[in-house]
Design a protein around this motif. Sequence first.
Motif, PDB file in Angstrom:
ATOM      1  N   VAL A   1     -24.183 -82.118  32.298  1.00 20.29           N
ATOM      2  CA  VAL A   1     -23.947 -83.394  31.620  1.00 20.29           C
ATOM      3  C   VAL A   1     -25.200 -84.259  31.656  1.00 20.29           C
ATOM      4  CG1 VAL A   1     -22.641 -85.548  31.714  1.00 20.29           C
ATOM      5  CG2 VAL A   1     -21.467 -83.364  32.019  1.00 20.29           C
ATOM      6  N   ALA A   2     -25.900 -84.278  32.806  1.00 18.40           N
ATOM      7  CA  ALA A   2     -27.110 -85.090  32.930  1.00 18.40           C
ATOM      8  C   ALA A   2     -28.199 -84.599  31.983  1.00 18.40           C
ATOM      9  CB  ALA A   2     -27.609 -85.072  34.372  1.00 18.40           C
ATOM     10  N   ILE A   3     -28.331 -83.281  31.877  1.00 19.39           N
ATOM     11  CA  ILE A   3     -29.379 -82.729  31.022  1.00 19.39           C
ATOM     12  C   ILE A   3     -29.070 -82.966  29.554  1.00 19.39           C
ATOM     13  CG2 ILE A   3     -30.483 -80.574  30.288  1.00 19.39           C
ATOM     14  CD1 ILE A   3     -30.164 -79.561  33.147  1.00 19.39           C
ATOM     15  N   HIS A   4     -27.785 -82.836  29.193  1.00 19.24           N
ATOM     16  CA  HIS A   4     -27.399 -82.931  27.789  1.00 19.24           C
ATOM     17  C   HIS A   4     -26.833 -84.299  27.416  1.00 19.24           C
ATOM     18  CE1 HIS A   4     -27.382 -78.583  28.626  1.00 19.24           C
ATOM     19  NE2 HIS A   4     -27.683 -78.432  27.356  1.00 19.24           N
ATOM     20  N   SER A   5     -27.019 -85.299  28.270  1.00 21.88           N
ATOM     21  CA  SER A   5     -26.425 -86.609  28.005  1.00 21.88           C
ATOM     22  C   SER A   5     -26.957 -87.220  26.713  1.00 21.88           C
ATOM     23  CB  SER A   5     -26.689 -87.558  29.182  1.00 21.88           C
ATOM     24  OG  SER A   5     -28.093 -87.669  29.423  1.00 21.88           O
ATOM     25  N   LEU A   6     -28.262 -87.098  26.492  1.00 23.68           N
ATOM     26  CA  LEU A   6     -28.836 -87.651  25.265  1.00 23.68           C
ATOM     27  C   LEU A   6     -28.315 -86.926  24.035  1.00 23.68           C
ATOM     28  CD1 LEU A   6     -32.553 -88.273  26.323  1.00 23.68           C
ATOM     29  CD2 LEU A   6     -30.710 -89.954  26.076  1.00 23.68           C
ATOM     30  N   ALA A   7     -28.191 -85.597  24.142  1.00 27.12           N
ATOM     31  CA  ALA A   7     -27.663 -84.829  23.009  1.00 27.12           C
ATOM     32  C   ALA A   7     -26.205 -85.192  22.743  1.00 27.12           C
ATOM     33  CB  ALA A   7     -27.799 -83.333  23.282  1.00 27.12           C
ATOM     34  N   ILE A   8     -25.423 -85.382  23.815  1.00 24.35           N
ATOM     35  CA  ILE A   8     -24.018 -85.770  23.651  1.00 24.35           C
ATOM     36  C   ILE A   8     -23.914 -87.146  23.014  1.00 24.35           C
ATOM     37  CG2 ILE A   8     -21.906 -86.331  24.902  1.00 24.35           C
ATOM     38  CD1 ILE A   8     -22.704 -84.212  26.966  1.00 24.35           C
ATOM     39  N   ALA A   9     -24.757 -88.085  23.465  1.00 26.24           N
ATOM     40  CA  ALA A   9     -24.747 -89.426  22.886  1.00 26.24           C
ATOM     41  C   ALA A   9     -25.128 -89.390  21.412  1.00 26.24           C
ATOM     42  CB  ALA A   9     -25.698 -90.333  23.664  1.00 26.24           C
TER      43      ALA A   9
ATOM     44  N   PHE B   1     -23.345 -89.576  15.570  1.00 24.87           N
ATOM     45  CA  PHE B   1     -23.216 -89.060  14.212  1.00 24.87           C
ATOM     46  C   PHE B   1     -21.776 -88.660  13.868  1.00 24.87           C
ATOM     47  CE2 PHE B   1     -27.780 -88.361  14.906  1.00 24.87           C
ATOM     48  CZ  PHE B   1     -28.282 -88.905  13.727  1.00 24.87           C
ATOM     49  N   VAL B   2     -21.004 -88.225  14.862  1.00 35.14           N
ATOM     50  CA  VAL B   2     -19.662 -87.706  14.584  1.00 35.14           C
ATOM     51  C   VAL B   2     -18.632 -88.822  14.460  1.00 35.14           C
ATOM     52  CG1 VAL B   2     -17.767 -86.346  15.558  1.00 35.14           C
ATOM     53  CG2 VAL B   2     -20.089 -85.454  15.603  1.00 35.14           C
ATOM     54  N   LEU B   3     -18.745 -89.861  15.283  1.00 32.32           N
ATOM     55  CA  LEU B   3     -17.718 -90.898  15.307  1.00 32.32           C
ATOM     56  C   LEU B   3     -17.536 -91.605  13.966  1.00 32.32           C
ATOM     57  CD1 LEU B   3     -18.163 -92.476  18.861  1.00 32.32           C
ATOM     58  CD2 LEU B   3     -16.365 -90.950  18.039  1.00 32.32           C
ATOM     59  N   PRO B   4     -18.599 -91.928  13.208  1.00 29.16           N
ATOM     60  CA  PRO B   4     -18.356 -92.532  11.883  1.00 29.16           C
ATOM     61  C   PRO B   4     -17.549 -91.623  10.952  1.00 29.16           C
ATOM     62  CG  PRO B   4     -20.619 -92.895  12.559  1.00 29.16           C
ATOM     63  CD  PRO B   4     -20.032 -91.954  13.552  1.00 29.16           C
TER      64      PRO B   4
END
Length: 294
Positions: A28-36, A41-44
């Motif tokens: 999660v720490a490594i991919h936090s920026l990718a998840i954010a 992009f997905v939420l809209p």
Amino acid sequence: MTSTALASPVTIAAANRQARRARFLEWVAIHSLAIAAALFFVLPFVFVALTALMSDQQALTRDLWPDSWHWENLKTVWETPGFLTWWKNTLMYAVLGTSLTLLSSIPVAYALARFKFRGRNFALMLVIATMMLPPQVVIVPMYLFWAKQLHLSGTLWPLIIPMAFTDAFSVFLLRQFLLTIPKDYVDAAKVDGCGEFRALVRIVLPMAKPAIAAVALFQFFYCWNDYFGPQIYASENAAAWTLSYGLESFKGAHHTNWNLTMAATLLVMAPVIILFFFAQKAFIEGVTLTGVKG
């Protein structure tokens, strides 16, 4: 001895759980920026999809989840007079534009990548220079040419026909990829009796599929989402409107029905999203492999 033997598996299981938790937190720490970024992009799109399936009373309220699913909103939009015509016009524009761009850009890119002739670098610089020229700069003389000389205003042909004369970005992208293909393959084909055109078709193009897919997707997305061109050339004829321009008219007519507006937006976005989902591997590969050699 017995208590130690019984406690050992419990201790091992606890240690395994702790290790899995540590690995998960590290992921999660490594991919936090990718998840954010993914959520950004997905939420809209999720918001548009949920609003499109709400009732007119619930749309744009604090309730983000539909009380009941109104799939008929999509049918209502699809049956709106003119919407199917906008869809057909957009599909024609995108398919013909993409096809003509590929047919015209591939030979030019191959010539700039493989042939040595006087002025090749100047020609490449000229291609790159045209990429920096905004279309708004030449829109007045171009409109006068298509409307006054050829009488093609009110149609999409002023947007489709120029794509038969190459596209600067497509030529540049394809040329950069073709430079990465070893010349030995073409030379071997020529030894076997292939001409230049046959070597291009039989040898080079199959190896350039990722770049061709990337160019095709770029051009298809551009045509599908183009608003400026149809507004200039086709605005006077409702039968020639595309989805991007027709959606503005639909929004004006249904500005209080946000569920229908979102449903129309969803129907406009869905094809390109589905297309990118199935072609993303070739698209990403093509974009990644281009530009590795100057």
